[in-house]
Design a protein around this motif. Structure first.
Motif, PDB file in Angstrom:
ATOM      1  N   ALA A   1      36.331  23.841  45.449  1.00 43.10           N
ATOM      2  CA  ALA A   1      37.324  24.731  45.945  1.00 43.10           C
ATOM      3  C   ALA A   1      36.872  26.253  46.157  1.00 43.10           C
ATOM      4  CB  ALA A   1      38.464  24.607  44.624  1.00 43.10           C
ATOM      5  N   ASP A   2      35.956  26.718  45.243  1.00 43.19           N
ATOM      6  CA  ASP A   2      35.531  27.884  45.326  1.00 43.19           C
ATOM      7  C   ASP A   2      34.695  28.203  46.693  1.00 43.19           C
ATOM      8  OD1 ASP A   2      36.453  28.837  42.799  1.00 43.19           O
ATOM      9  OD2 ASP A   2      34.460  28.009  41.716  1.00 43.19           O
ATOM     10  N   ASP A   3      33.854  27.223  47.076  1.00 39.01           N
ATOM     11  CA  ASP A   3      33.141  27.246  48.249  1.00 39.01           C
ATOM     12  C   ASP A   3      34.268  27.231  49.373  1.00 39.01           C
ATOM     13  OD1 ASP A   3      30.757  27.145  50.135  1.00 39.01           O
ATOM     14  OD2 ASP A   3      31.588  25.139  50.461  1.00 39.01           O
ATOM     15  N   LEU A   4      35.156  26.439  49.298  1.00 38.58           N
ATOM     16  CA  LEU A   4      36.190  26.406  50.496  1.00 38.58           C
ATOM     17  C   LEU A   4      36.976  27.649  50.500  1.00 38.58           C
ATOM     18  CD1 LEU A   4      37.539  22.577  50.307  1.00 38.58           C
ATOM     19  CD2 LEU A   4      35.945  23.670  51.926  1.00 38.58           C
ATOM     20  N   ALA A   5      37.329  28.166  49.365  1.00 36.52           N
ATOM     21  CA  ALA A   5      37.966  29.469  49.446  1.00 36.52           C
ATOM     22  C   ALA A   5      37.168  30.479  50.037  1.00 36.52           C
ATOM     23  CB  ALA A   5      38.385  29.950  48.025  1.00 36.52           C
ATOM     24  N   GLY A   6      36.087  30.494  49.918  1.00 36.32           N
ATOM     25  CA  GLY A   6      34.999  31.720  50.651  1.00 36.32           C
ATOM     26  C   GLY A   6      34.938  31.371  52.276  1.00 36.32           C
ATOM     27  N   LYS A   7      35.019  29.941  52.470  1.00 40.90           N
ATOM     28  CA  LYS A   7      35.195  29.679  54.012  1.00 40.90           C
ATOM     29  C   LYS A   7      36.425  30.236  54.625  1.00 40.90           C
ATOM     30  CE  LYS A   7      31.690  25.792  53.652  1.00 40.90           C
ATOM     31  NZ  LYS A   7      31.384  24.517  53.845  1.00 40.90           N
ATOM     32  N   CYS A   8      37.416  29.872  54.108  1.00 40.80           N
ATOM     33  CA  CYS A   8      38.944  30.100  54.355  1.00 40.80           C
ATOM     34  C   CYS A   8      38.688  31.697  54.583  1.00 40.80           C
ATOM     35  CB  CYS A   8      39.808  29.867  53.658  1.00 40.80           C
ATOM     36  SG  CYS A   8      40.357  28.080  53.699  1.00 40.80           S
ATOM     37  N   LEU A   9      38.229  32.381  53.938  1.00 32.68           N
ATOM     38  CA  LEU A   9      38.237  33.887  53.867  1.00 32.68           C
ATOM     39  C   LEU A   9      37.480  34.290  55.237  1.00 32.68           C
ATOM     40  CD1 LEU A   9      38.148  34.875  50.316  1.00 32.68           C
ATOM     41  CD2 LEU A   9      40.060  35.071  51.832  1.00 32.68           C
TER      42      LEU A   9
ATOM     43  N   LYS B   1      36.832  32.383  57.934  1.00 33.69           N
ATOM     44  CA  LYS B   1      37.447  32.210  59.197  1.00 33.69           C
ATOM     45  C   LYS B   1      38.618  33.174  59.296  1.00 33.69           C
ATOM     46  CE  LYS B   1      36.476  27.374  59.161  1.00 33.69           C
ATOM     47  NZ  LYS B   1      36.982  26.240  59.474  1.00 33.69           N
ATOM     48  N   ALA B   2      39.388  33.779  57.853  1.00 35.76           N
ATOM     49  CA  ALA B   2      40.393  34.773  58.027  1.00 35.76           C
ATOM     50  C   ALA B   2      39.914  35.805  58.819  1.00 35.76           C
ATOM     51  CB  ALA B   2      41.004  34.778  56.790  1.00 35.76           C
ATOM     52  N   GLU B   3      38.625  36.369  58.410  1.00 33.95           N
ATOM     53  CA  GLU B   3      37.978  37.614  58.850  1.00 33.95           C
ATOM     54  C   GLU B   3      37.653  37.385  60.442  1.00 33.95           C
ATOM     55  OE1 GLU B   3      36.337  41.232  58.744  1.00 33.95           O
ATOM     56  OE2 GLU B   3      38.070  40.423  57.767  1.00 33.95           O
ATOM     57  N   ILE B   4      37.389  36.038  60.857  1.00 31.46           N
ATOM     58  CA  ILE B   4      36.966  36.078  62.135  1.00 31.46           C
ATOM     59  C   ILE B   4      38.464  35.969  63.063  1.00 31.46           C
ATOM     60  CG2 ILE B   4      36.276  34.150  64.029  1.00 31.46           C
ATOM     61  CD1 ILE B   4      34.136  33.128  61.806  1.00 31.46           C
ATOM     62  N   CYS B   5      39.357  35.399  62.489  1.00 35.07           N
ATOM     63  CA  CYS B   5      40.810  35.634  63.165  1.00 35.07           C
ATOM     64  C   CYS B   5      41.140  37.165  63.349  1.00 35.07           C
ATOM     65  CB  CYS B   5      41.771  34.646  62.125  1.00 35.07           C
ATOM     66  SG  CYS B   5      41.573  33.115  62.526  1.00 35.07           S
ATOM     67  N   ARG B   6      40.974  37.800  62.233  1.00 32.92           N
ATOM     68  CA  ARG B   6      41.389  39.003  62.326  1.00 32.92           C
ATOM     69  C   ARG B   6      40.654  39.965  63.395  1.00 32.92           C
ATOM     70  NH1 ARG B   6      39.908  44.226  60.768  1.00 32.92           N
ATOM     71  NH2 ARG B   6      37.876  43.669  60.006  1.00 32.92           N
ATOM     72  N   LYS B   7      39.314  39.713  63.471  1.00 32.97           N
ATOM     73  CA  LYS B   7      38.511  40.522  64.315  1.00 32.97           C
ATOM     74  C   LYS B   7      38.878  40.059  65.927  1.00 32.97           C
ATOM     75  CE  LYS B   7      34.677  41.651  61.549  1.00 32.97           C
ATOM     76  NZ  LYS B   7      33.250  41.453  61.162  1.00 32.97           N
ATOM     77  N   ASP B   8      38.945  38.429  66.070  1.00 32.34           N
ATOM     78  CA  ASP B   8      39.480  38.150  67.314  1.00 32.34           C
ATOM     79  C   ASP B   8      40.784  38.570  67.877  1.00 32.34           C
ATOM     80  OD1 ASP B   8      37.096  36.662  67.800  1.00 32.34           O
ATOM     81  OD2 ASP B   8      38.244  34.746  66.840  1.00 32.34           O
ATOM     82  N   SER B   9      41.733  38.728  66.993  1.00 29.77           N
ATOM     83  CA  SER B   9      43.110  39.591  67.025  1.00 29.77           C
ATOM     84  C   SER B   9      42.877  40.753  67.649  1.00 29.77           C
ATOM     85  CB  SER B   9      43.619  39.259  65.989  1.00 29.77           C
ATOM     86  OG  SER B   9      45.311  39.648  66.313  1.00 29.77           O
ATOM     87  N   ILE B  10      42.188  41.748  66.965  1.00 32.23           N
ATOM     88  CA  ILE B  10      42.096  42.993  67.365  1.00 32.23           C
ATOM     89  C   ILE B  10      41.287  43.080  68.709  1.00 32.23           C
ATOM     90  CG2 ILE B  10      40.801  45.041  66.639  1.00 32.23           C
ATOM     91  CD1 ILE B  10      41.172  44.510  63.802  1.00 32.23           C
ATOM     92  N   TYR B  11      40.194  42.245  68.929  1.00 33.71           N
ATOM     93  CA  TYR B  11      39.414  42.371  70.040  1.00 33.71           C
ATOM     94  C   TYR B  11      40.288  41.762  71.365  1.00 33.71           C
ATOM     95  CZ  TYR B  11      35.675  41.431  73.215  1.00 33.71           C
ATOM     96  OH  TYR B  11      34.953  41.475  74.425  1.00 33.71           O
ATOM     97  N   GLU B  12      41.100  40.855  71.181  1.00 29.08           N
ATOM     98  CA  GLU B  12      42.158  40.465  72.243  1.00 29.08           C
ATOM     99  C   GLU B  12      43.221  41.423  72.447  1.00 29.08           C
ATOM    100  OE1 GLU B  12      43.958  36.892  71.113  1.00 29.08           O
ATOM    101  OE2 GLU B  12      42.127  35.843  70.961  1.00 29.08           O
ATOM    102  N   ASN B  13      43.477  42.340  71.418  1.00 29.82           N
ATOM    103  CA  ASN B  13      44.580  43.404  71.688  1.00 29.82           C
ATOM    104  C   ASN B  13      44.033  44.551  72.337  1.00 29.82           C
ATOM    105  OD1 ASN B  13      47.021  44.906  71.431  1.00 29.82           O
ATOM    106  ND2 ASN B  13      46.555  45.723  69.520  1.00 29.82           N
ATOM    107  N   ALA B  14      42.550  44.994  72.023  1.00 31.98           N
ATOM    108  CA  ALA B  14      41.822  45.810  72.626  1.00 31.98           C
ATOM    109  C   ALA B  14      41.732  45.582  74.130  1.00 31.98           C
ATOM    110  CB  ALA B  14      40.510  46.105  72.012  1.00 31.98           C
TER     111      ALA B  14
END
Length: 266
Positions: free
Chosen positions: A119-127, A129-142
């Protein structure tokens, strides 16, 4: 208990405890009535652990080794089942996640069962991927801002994710466009300012020269109209304000001649 008459079962156990206050089986009966479980073996099917119940504590306190082992075994099984259900739910959420918030939600669920399986390892992976989504969203908006020539806004967005993809390159491109726009406006201003100055001069000249003439002609026409309609006093008053004394005298002379010609000597 088998009939599901929980109140009667609880009262029966209470009578037993009145005679034997340390009877573990009576406390077990009260616990089953409280949880509405007909058979002892079905305690393992309870949705949530019940080791926080007072009757459970009494069973452990007064029960023998075998009973205690049985009760603790139920709790362990229920906890494992709950952890497994939460883990499976988090895995499904992770697999279905499409954006930053969904991945963060899955990570939160994994963290709630920290130490269980991976669970701890998967929690880290989720975070991650969340950061990737955040940056991708900002990049697309830019990119959208950049395509629509909002270079200043686009540049700030790219700079907020410096190092991501080609954000730094695009930020530099936006900065160059901003500089080009400034130069273009400087050139336009050099052309526009003289034109505006000329327009202002024309307006000033109009106000000083043409407008008074227009107002004078308008007042003169009004005065003559009043005279033609027979309102001589009002017409002469306006002409006097305009300084047209000669026009007044000329008009009076013409009127007098007409009256004499018509035989009106009054």
């Amino acid at each position: 208990l088998e009939d599901g008459d929980w109140n009667s079962a609880n009262e029966y156990c209470e009578r037993v405890l009145d005679q034997d206050p340390e009877n573990a089986q009576a406390y077990l009966g009260k616990l089953m009535a409280e949880l509405q479980v007909k058979n002892r073996e079905n305690l393992v099917n309870c949705k949530t652990p019940f080791d926080d119940r007072d009757n459970f504590s009494k069973v452990i306190r007064f029960g023998d080794e075998n009973l205690n082992a049985e009760m603790n075994g139920y709790i362990t099984h229920i906890n494992d089942r709950c952890l497994t259900n939460t883990y499976d739910s988090a895995v499904k959420a992770m697999e279905a996640a499409l954006n930053e918030d969904m991945f963060k939600s899955a990570a939160h669920t994994f963290k709630s069962i920290s130490g269980f399986k991976d669970a701890d390892d998967l929690a880290g992976k989720c975070l991650e991927k969340a950061e990737i989504c955040r940056k991708d969203s900002i990049y697309e908006n830019a990119e959208k801002k950049q395509r629509n020539d909002y270079f200043n806004e686009a540049m700030k967005l790219y700079e907020s994710i410096s190092g991501w993809k080609d954000a730094d390159v695009q930020a530099a491109a936006c900065k160059k466009k901003i500089a080009q726009q400034k130069e273009m406006w400087k050139k336009k201003i050099k052309i526009i300012v003289p034109i505006l100055a000329a327009v202002v001069i024309i307006i000033v000249l109009f106000v000083k020269l043409a407008l008074p003439k227009i107002e004078y002609n308008s007042a003169l026409n009004k005065a003559m109209g009043l005279i033609d309609s027979g309102d001589y006093d009002a017409g002469y008053a306006i002409l006097e304000e305009l300084g047209e004394t000669e026009t007044i005298e000329s008009n009076k002379y013409d009127r007098a001649i007409k009256l004499i010609d018509s035989g009106d000597y009054r």
